[in-house]
Design a protein around this motif. Structure first.
Motif, short mmCIF file in Angstrom:
data_model
loop_
_atom_site.label_atom_id
_atom_site.label_comp_id
_atom_site.label_asym_id
_atom_site.label_seq_id
_atom_site.Cartn_x
_atom_site.Cartn_y
_atom_site.Cartn_z
N ARG A 195 1.81 -5.54 -7.71
CA ARG A 195 0.57 -6.16 -7.25
C ARG A 195 0.84 -7.61 -6.92
NH1 ARG A 195 -5.33 -7.10 -10.28
NH2 ARG A 195 -6.29 -8.20 -8.52
N ARG A 246 5.84 2.44 -4.81
CA ARG A 246 7.07 2.85 -4.12
C ARG A 246 7.80 3.85 -5.02
NH1 ARG A 246 6.08 -2.50 -3.44
NH2 ARG A 246 6.07 -3.32 -1.32
N VAL A 269 5.60 5.68 0.70
CA VAL A 269 5.21 4.33 0.28
C VAL A 269 3.77 4.08 0.71
CG1 VAL A 269 5.66 1.88 0.55
CG2 VAL A 269 7.57 3.49 0.42
N SER A 270 2.97 3.58 -0.19
CA SER A 270 1.58 3.37 0.15
C SER A 270 1.07 2.12 -0.56
CB SER A 270 0.72 4.58 -0.24
OG SER A 270 -0.61 4.43 0.22
N GLY A 271 -0.01 1.56 -0.05
CA GLY A 271 -0.58 0.36 -0.65
C GLY A 271 -2.02 0.18 -0.24
N GLN A 319 -2.91 -7.25 -2.94
CA GLN A 319 -2.22 -6.09 -2.40
C GLN A 319 -1.63 -5.27 -3.55
OE1 GLN A 319 1.81 -6.24 -0.50
NE2 GLN A 319 0.68 -5.63 1.34
N ASN A 320 -2.06 -4.03 -3.68
CA ASN A 320 -1.47 -3.07 -4.62
C ASN A 320 -0.54 -2.15 -3.85
OD1 ASN A 320 -2.93 -4.14 -6.72
ND2 ASN A 320 -4.53 -2.57 -6.68
N ALA A 321 0.62 -1.84 -4.43
CA ALA A 321 1.58 -0.99 -3.74
C ALA A 321 2.29 -0.09 -4.73
CB ALA A 321 2.60 -1.83 -2.97
N ILE A 365 -5.12 3.26 -4.33
CA ILE A 365 -4.02 3.46 -3.39
C ILE A 365 -4.14 4.83 -2.73
CG2 ILE A 365 -1.51 3.67 -3.18
CD1 ILE A 365 -1.24 1.64 -5.39
N ASN A 388 -4.76 -3.16 0.53
CA ASN A 388 -5.10 -4.58 0.62
C ASN A 388 -6.60 -4.75 0.42
OD1 ASN A 388 -2.41 -4.99 1.37
ND2 ASN A 388 -2.88 -4.76 3.54
#
Length: 275
Positions: free
Chosen positions: A38, A71, A97-99, A67-69, A144, A101
């Motif tokens: 984050r 991986r 991969v995802s996120g 931004q949360n992500a 997410i 905002n």
């Protein structure tokens, strides 16, 4: 692992009657071998108005970009194990991969009374402050995968600093936070001693040492030690779990170290707030 950097700055206002402030911060957090992360960067704007002798009311707002992500490069899956791990085996998972905002907003106020100094020589050095704030006012969606809206978090705190005897003061502190059905309560007290001695000019550089004990309701206790020298403060604490979780942690906690610096113009040195 969490890393953060923050700063607050006072801007010139209407003489001694009002002032303005701006703050900014950057924070980066990662967990699960870096799979979850984050990033957050925000700014705060505040205005402080004098409403009596050494008494002030401050109002502030805060905005941030986040931004949360997630991986999966460091993740392993059950399909990759056949008695032992084999990285060449397919995970049989269709994940990418995802996120997410999102923007966040908060607001609050603080009322405080400053003492005449921080040397604890008389009751005129007594000070106090309390405040109430609310975060995630826009209830941002942080999910997410799918929708996950944050509930508003309400915070409240109170802190006093009153003289017990010459050079000794007591600083009780209480903090409360609630978000949905979750809550956190922290309370404790610092005993502070002034090491300052006036020089020939009748002034001194503030030096204090403080010890105290705090309790996080239903979770842990943490002793605290602070040393203040002029506009610098160094602090050390140790968090010890005493809840049912202690069966797994053996009450072993973690050290926290903080270092603060306060920039003050020469004409503000006579009216100092406690850290």
């Amino acid at each position: 692992m969490t890393s953060a950097l923050a700063g607050d700055f006072k801007l010139d206002g209407n003489g001694k009657l009002s002032s303005f402030g701006i703050g900014t911060y950057v924070m980066y957090d990662k967990a699960a071998s870096g799979s979850l992360s984050r990033f957050s960067a925000g700014t705060s704007l505040a205005s402080s108005v004098r409403i009596g002798k050494n008494k002030y009311l401050s109002l502030g707002i805060q905005f941030s970009y986040n931004q949360n992500a997630i991986r999966f490069g460091n993740s392993t899956w059950d399909a990759q194990y056949d008695h032992e791990f084999d990285a060449s085996r397919s995970s049989n998972e269709n994940l990418s991969v995802s996120g997410k905002n999102f923007f966040d907003a908060g607001a609050g106020f603080v009322f405080y009374k400053n003492g005449n100094s921080r040397d604890f020589n008389s009751k005129n050095d007594n000070s106090f402050q309390f405040g109430i704030s609310a975060f995630h006012l826009n209830q941002p969606d942080i999910g997410i995968y799918g929708t996950d809206k944050m509930k508003i978090r309400y915070n409240g705190f109170a802190k006093m600093d009153f003289v017990l005897a010459s050079k000794f003061s007591l600083q009780p502190v209480a903090y409360y936070a609630r978000q949905g059905t979750l809550q956190e309560i922290n309370a404790g007290t610092l005993l502070r001693y002034s090491l300052s001695e006036q020089n020939m000019a009748g002034t001194s550089k503030t030096k204090t040492i403080a010890f105290g004990l705090f309790y996080r309701y239903g979770d842990s206790i943490y002793p605290v030690m602070n040393f203040e020298w002029g506009n610098w403060l160094a602090g050390l604490s140790y968090d010890m779990n005493i809840s049912n979780l202690s069966e797994f942690t053996q009450s072993k906690g973690g050290f926290e170290v903080c270092l603060k610096y306060r920039y003050m113009k020469a004409d503000n040195e006579k009216n100092k707030r406690s850290f």
